[in-house]
Enzyme design. Structure first.
Site, mmCIF file in Angstrom:
data_model
loop_
_atom_site.group_PDB
_atom_site.id
_atom_site.type_symbol
_atom_site.label_atom_id
_atom_site.label_comp_id
_atom_site.label_asym_id
_atom_site.label_seq_id
_atom_site.Cartn_x
_atom_site.Cartn_y
_atom_site.Cartn_z
ATOM 1 N N ARG A 1 0.806 -1.223 0.000
ATOM 2 C CA ARG A 1 0.000 0.000 0.000
ATOM 3 C C ARG A 1 0.842 1.278 0.000
ATOM 4 N NH1 ARG A 1 -2.848 -4.055 2.046
ATOM 5 N NH2 ARG A 1 -0.746 -4.606 2.642
ATOM 6 N N THR A 2 1.780 1.372 0.931
ATOM 7 C CA THR A 2 2.503 2.641 1.119
ATOM 8 C C THR A 2 3.357 2.966 -0.103
ATOM 9 O OG1 THR A 2 2.573 2.022 3.442
ATOM 10 C CG2 THR A 2 3.879 3.920 2.799
ATOM 11 N N LYS B 1 25.672 -5.317 -0.954
ATOM 12 C CA LYS B 1 27.140 -5.452 -0.978
ATOM 13 C C LYS B 1 27.763 -4.806 0.243
ATOM 14 C CE LYS B 1 27.057 -4.876 -6.005
ATOM 15 N NZ LYS B 1 27.342 -3.864 -7.039
ATOM 16 N N ARG C 1 11.232 3.919 3.996
ATOM 17 C CA ARG C 1 10.756 2.930 4.986
ATOM 18 C C ARG C 1 11.959 2.114 5.416
ATOM 19 N NH1 ARG C 1 5.640 -1.088 4.678
ATOM 20 N NH2 ARG C 1 4.688 0.900 5.268
ATOM 21 N N HIS D 1 4.508 5.868 11.692
ATOM 22 C CA HIS D 1 4.053 5.702 10.303
ATOM 23 C C HIS D 1 3.061 6.856 10.091
ATOM 24 C CE1 HIS D 1 2.963 4.048 6.553
ATOM 25 N NE2 HIS D 1 2.643 2.816 6.886
HETATM 26 N N1 CP Z 1 -0.384 -0.157 5.935
HETATM 27 C C1 CP Z 1 0.825 -0.349 5.374
HETATM 28 O O1 CP Z 1 1.819 0.294 5.715
HETATM 29 O O2 CP Z 1 0.840 -1.321 4.416
HETATM 30 P P1 CP Z 1 2.129 -1.751 3.550
HETATM 31 O O3 CP Z 1 3.101 -2.391 4.512
HETATM 32 O O4 CP Z 1 1.616 -2.722 2.504
HETATM 33 O O5 CP Z 1 2.709 -0.513 2.945
#
Ligand code: CP
Length: 315
Positions: free
Chosen positions: A54-55, A82, A104, A132
């Site tokens: 999603r993100t 590496k 992320r 998040h």
């Molecule tokens: N909700 C969320 O962060 O989903 P993903 O890990 O798929 O990005």
């Protein structure tokens, strides 16, 4: 703000500003031509050191719909394999002069550290169990649209709170907007000292769900359990899995949320997750694109204002 690193840095006014702008992008995204050029000329790099559906997809779409040049690094195929460090990787990409860096990372605090080393705006797409922020903002927009307000609501966040950056960002945001927050889960999955965040803690779903407006379910985040106690999925579903029977204890119009990825039959009944009369899980995904467009536009405005101020000072 120069970066979007966490909800902890945002004021209630900042939150409302993002949501109001995102509302305009919900409208744009529902039109056949979903395009604007507010990020034209800017370069966005997405660096996902941890899996995402999603993100990552929504940040990519958000950048493209706003006219940015968007590149998503395939971190599995990068020189990280590496032995190149996070900071060296970031400095390498920074030398290519991006404007927006979406990151992320599995370690809490890694994105904050990276933001101190680069010249561009950094957006936290989830760091360990820390924050998040865009998830909490998209959840807030979903709640505001479903309930008509984002204050004085009773919200239950259920399950693996201890390992959840989604829970942490949501607790901060919903608290800033003056909602009542109830955390429900086994004591083994409740973070130490959580009472200091002004929340009520419940071990039992029946007690915790009584009369709430919003029920937010979380996945068991086994990848962050570091060899600690992992409950049996059968037992967990029996005690903490949300089904129609447990939901009946909440308000009759309570909505069901889940940030995804969802494990059907573990933390939530699959039929309930698909019930469009109660579940807003697909709305959350749609709001994700709009909120990320809004967050990037606001940071880009600040980047441009900073560049103008520098140019004027140099004259
Ligand atoms: N909700 C969320 O962060 O989903 P993903 O890990 O798929 O990005």
């Amino acid at each position: 703000h120069r970066h979007l690193l966490g909800i902890e840095h945002l004021s209630p006014d900042d939150i409302v500003t993002v949501l109001d702008l995102a509302e305009r992008y919900v409208t744009l995204n529902r039109q056949p031509a979903k395009h604007s050029d507010v990020l034209a000329g800017l370069t966005q790099i997405n660096m996902f050191f941890e899996n995402s559906t999603r993100t990552q997809a929504s940040f990519e779409l958000a950048g493209m719909r706003l006219g940015a040049d968007v590149m998503s690094m395939a971190m599995q195929a990068s020189s990280v394999k590496k032995g190149e460090t996070l900071i060296d990787t970031a400095l390498t990409l920074n030398a290519m002069r991006p404007d927006l860096l979406v990151v992320r990372h599995p370690q809490s605090g890694a994105v904050d550290l990276l933001a101190q080393k680069v010249n561009c705006a950094v957006l936290n797409a989830g760091d360990g169990r820390h924050e998040h922020p865009t998830q909490a903002l998209l959840d807030a927009l979903t709640i505001r649209r479903a309930k008509g307000r984002l204050h004085r609501l009773s919200v239950a966040i259920c399950g693996d709170i201890a390992h959840s950056r989604v829970a942490r960002s949501n607790i901060l945001l919903l608290g800033k907007m003056e909602n009542r927050i109830r955390l429900i889960g086994p004591p083994t999955l409740m973070p130490a000292g959580i009472g200091e965040f002004g929340v009520e803690v419940f071990e039992n779903m029946a007690e915790g769900l009584a009369g709430v407006d919003v029920v937010m379910m979380l996945r068991l985040q086994k990848e962050r359990m570091d060899g600690g106690f992992i409950p049996s999925e059968r037992e967990y579903y029996h005690r903490y899995g949300l089904d129609a029977e447990k939901l009946a204890l909440a308000k009759p119009d309570a909505i069901v949320m889940h940030p995804g990825p969802m494990n059907r039959g573990v933390e939530i009944d699959g039929t309930l997750a698909d019930d469009i009369n109660r579940s807003v899980i697909k709305d959350q995904v749609e709001m994700g694109v709009a909120v990320r467009m809004a967050a990037m536009e606001l940071l880009a405005r600040n980047l441009r204002a900073g560049a103008r101020a520098e140019a004027e000072a140099g004259q």
